[in-house]
Design an enzyme around this catalytic site. Structure first.
Site, PDB file in Angstrom:
ATOM      1  N   GLU A 156      -0.001   3.750   1.545  1.00  0.00           N
ATOM      2  CA  GLU A 156      -0.112   4.302   2.895  1.00  0.00           C
ATOM      3  C   GLU A 156       1.192   4.157   3.672  1.00  0.00           C
ATOM      4  OE1 GLU A 156      -2.420   6.003   4.571  1.00  0.00           O
ATOM      5  OE2 GLU A 156      -3.746   6.107   2.834  1.00  0.00           O
ATOM      6  N   SER A 188       0.812  -1.219   0.000  1.00  0.00           N
ATOM      7  CA  SER A 188       0.000   0.000   0.000  1.00  0.00           C
ATOM      8  C   SER A 188       0.844   1.268   0.000  1.00  0.00           C
ATOM      9  CB  SER A 188      -0.903   0.010   1.242  1.00  0.00           C
ATOM     10  OG  SER A 188      -1.582   1.241   1.375  1.00  0.00           O
ATOM     11  N   TYR A 245      -2.614   0.590  10.253  1.00  0.00           N
ATOM     12  CA  TYR A 245      -2.754  -0.070   8.952  1.00  0.00           C
ATOM     13  C   TYR A 245      -1.444   0.025   8.166  1.00  0.00           C
ATOM     14  CZ  TYR A 245      -4.203  -0.812   4.099  1.00  0.00           C
ATOM     15  OH  TYR A 245      -4.293  -1.261   2.809  1.00  0.00           O
TER      16      TYR A 245
END
Length: 319
Positions: free
Chosen positions: A120, A118, A142
């Site tokens: 992120e 990801s 996360y």
């Protein structure tokens, strides 16, 4: 064409990848968490169970199924929930990946493994756009769990010779996107407002920007990664930023509406995103894998709106 195992097969990415693999003649096995049933049963797909905890059980399953490829999409999703249940997120998004790779090592080191990673992980990036060498600065449980998994993939590749890759995926959408995501909220709202069911759409920050691509394009990149002669990690992105406001404008205009008449910015839900621009540089994927997105931003918005309108019409005809 061999057997491919997919976790997260009921989700957007897993379902598209399963369809692509089946079309090319692969045997596809969806790996479900023990006791779960698939949200959507896909044609010509087999299913198996694993509790995502027992390495020896997965090792035995891999030895039985003898897959050539293993794609991991299992994860708690992003959005507001990326801060909820950090222990559960750490287990599923992070530690479970180490268990998968340990099982691959124990069953058959020739199994090719791809982790859906990801953007992120970049958190508040030091530079934009981001590529594979940009430092990671995770800002949520996360993102931290995804970074742990990313590091484990690199470790098993370097230390144990496992063909393990990470696809650093930026935002990617489709009509199969979950209803909690802003792109799907907008597409569904356009359909309902057009039909006279709803009369407004409330959103948070309309000026928030994302690098949005089309999900089938992105899962195709994972396939190219496992087909290449060398295992490596790749950023998968369009390299273009678009705002929520732009998405609204295109979506509503596609239905003959002006978003300014229907969209209200909900300041109580406004979450200021003070991070630097999250936009990816997929030069490496283009150069080495020959990957390029086939669907641009405008086409993505239109196909999502069309799908929401068709879905609403179908529900109406069935009622």
């Amino acid at each position: 064409m061999g057997t491919a195992i997919l976790t997260g097969i009921s989700g957007q990415d897993g379902s598209y990848l399963a369809e692509q693999l089946r079309e090319d003649g692969h045997r596809v096995v969806g790996l479900l968490r023990e006791g779960r049933t698939p949200c959507v049963v896909l044609d010509s797909v087999e299913y198996a169970e694993w509790d995502f905890m027992d390495v020896s059980a997965l090792t035995a399953l891999l030895s039985k199924l003898r897959p050539s490829e293993f794609y991991n999409f299992a994860a708690f999703s992003t959005g507001a929930g990326m801060y909820d249940d950090p222990v559960g997120i750490g287990e599923l998004n992070g530690i479970a990946v180490a268990r998968m790779l340990q099982a691959v090592l124990g069953a058959d080191v020739t199994i090719r493994f791809c982790q859906a990673s990801s953007s992120e992980m970049f958190g508040d990036p030091v530079t934009s756009p981001q590529d594979e060498l940009t430092p990671f600065r995770p800002c949520s449980p996360y993102a931290a769990a995804k970074l742990f998994a990313h590091a484990v993939v690199q470790g098993y590749r370097a230390r144990h010779g496992v063909f393990a890759c990470s696809a650093i995926l930026y935002n990617h959408e489709s009509p199969r996107r979950g209803r909690a995501f802003v792109t799907r909220k907008i597409a569904d709202a356009v359909a309902r407002i057009r039909a006279g069911v709803d009369h407004e759409l409330r959103l948070g920050n309309l000026d928030a920007k994302r690098d949005w691509g089309y999900a089938p394009d992105y899962v195709r990149a994972l396939r190219l990664m496992l087909a290449h002669q060398d295992a490596d990690d790749y950023v998968v992105a369009t390299g273009q930023l678009h705002s929520v406001r732009e998405f609204c404008e295109l979506a509503f205009s596609h239905a003959g509406l002006d978003y300014r008449d229907w969209v209200r910015e909900n300041t109580t839900d406004l979450r200021q995103d003070r991070r630097g621009p999250i936009v990816g540089d997929a030069t490496k994927a283009r150069r080495i894998l020959g990957w390029r997105p086939s669907t641009d931003f405008g086409a993505l918005v239109r196909l999502m709106v069309d799908a929401s309108i068709a879905s609403l019409a179908n529900k109406g005809s069935m009622s």
